[in-house]
Design an enzyme around this catalytic site. Structure first.
Site, PDB file in Angstrom:
ATOM      1  CB  SER A   1      -0.950   0.013   1.202  1.00 53.42           C
ATOM      2  OG  SER A   1      -0.223  -0.029   2.422  1.00 53.42           O
TER       3      SER A   1
ATOM      4  CG  ASP B   1      -5.183   6.893   7.877  1.00 53.93           C
ATOM      5  OD1 ASP B   1      -4.148   7.582   7.899  1.00 53.93           O
ATOM      6  OD2 ASP B   1      -5.403   6.038   7.001  1.00 53.93           O
TER       7      ASP B   1
ATOM      8  CG  ASN C   1       0.641  -6.215   4.279  1.00 53.76           C
ATOM      9  OD1 ASN C   1      -0.110  -5.730   5.109  1.00 53.76           O
ATOM     10  ND2 ASN C   1       0.895  -5.646   3.119  1.00 53.76           N
TER      11      ASN C   1
ATOM     12  CG  HIS D   1      -2.392   4.810   4.795  1.00 54.38           C
ATOM     13  ND1 HIS D   1      -3.521   4.617   5.553  1.00 54.38           N
ATOM     14  CD2 HIS D   1      -2.045   3.601   4.314  1.00 54.38           C
ATOM     15  CE1 HIS D   1      -3.854   3.348   5.528  1.00 54.38           C
ATOM     16  NE2 HIS D   1      -2.971   2.701   4.783  1.00 54.38           N
TER      17      HIS D   1
ATOM     18  N   GLY E   1      -1.990  -4.458   0.647  1.00 55.48           N
ATOM     19  CA  GLY E   1      -2.195  -5.687   1.385  1.00 55.48           C
ATOM     20  C   GLY E   1      -1.286  -6.830   0.979  1.00 55.48           C
TER      21      GLY E   1
END
Length: 236
Positions: free
Chosen positions: A59, A205, A124, A208, A96
């Site tokens: 990502s 958030d 991940n 990121h 992901g």
């Protein structure tokens, strides 16, 4: 359904936990952006005459929550133009993705005249608690297959969430250091160096990187890409 919608992006827990450790607060929950641009995986990039620099990642590489032009590979493309290096950047980031996923789609990613591969996977794997041995095997296989095609590799390291324990985080970090030493590839110790844990460089958030954060990642990555291209004999 594309993976970008079925898996949580790399940074959703990893960077949150790193930030929580750095800032002393609970890791934030992921807030999905208004739009997600999953990378195409069903067909190779269109043919191009220019040599290629491929970013194989998740990502962070895909530019989750950013416009295409704001993702750090796109910013590296701008620097290539400014430096007079006529190479094409291919963003092969999939939100992901794990190291195993990157290995499975490597042939697609290396389509065309690829000169440099920026390998930015592994976060991940840590989120899923996968073994560092598996991570090492997957990354090693990617490096070996890239080098069989005479592709220079730049390895971008990640950090494991601190809640997995000191032994795991140390072993995870050592995977990147060990591979860089064994295969004599360039190593960026931590892709989010100077960005993780800094709210002003991340999206709302707090997970990121925002556009400014992506600029800093591009500045970190750029010297490695430039050097690899020039050492590959592509300096015009």
């Amino acid at each position: 359904m594309p993976q970008a919608f079925t898996r949580r992006p790399l940074a959703a827990i990893l960077v949150g936990l790193v930030m929580a450790a750095a800032c002393g607060r609970e890791a934030p929950r992921e807030a999905a952006p208004a739009s997600v641009r999953p990378s195409r995986r069903d067909a190779p990039p269109s043919p191009a005459a220019r040599p290629r620099v491929v970013f194989l990642g998740d990502s962070l590489t895909a530019g989750y929550g950013l416009a295409a032009a704001e993702a750090y590979p796109s910013l590296v493309q701008e620097r290539l133009r400014e430096a007079g290096l006529a190479a094409e950047v291919v963003n092969a980031g999939v939100s992901g993705d794990t190291s195993a996923g990157g290995l499975r789609r490597l042939d697609w990613a290396l389509d065309g005249d690829v000169k440099v591969l920026v390998l930015a996977l592994g976060g991940n794997d840590a989120l899923r608690g996968l073994s560092t041995g598996e991570l090492r095997r997957n990354l090693a296989a990617i490096i070996e297959r890239a080098r069989q095609r005479n592709v220079a590799v730049v390895l971008a390291g990640m950090e494991a969430p601190p809640n997995l324990g000191r032994a795991y985080t140390s072993a995870f970090r050592e995977v990147y250091r060990g591979l860089a030493a064994e295969y004599r590839v360039a190593l960026i110790p931590f892709l989010l160096e100077g960005v993780a844990g800094r709210p002003e460089l991340n999206q709302a958030d707090l997970v990121h990187p925002n556009a400014e954060g992506a600029q800093k990642i591009a500045a970190l990555v750029w010297p490695f890409v430039e050097r690899a291209l020039r050492e590959a004999g592509h300096d015009d």
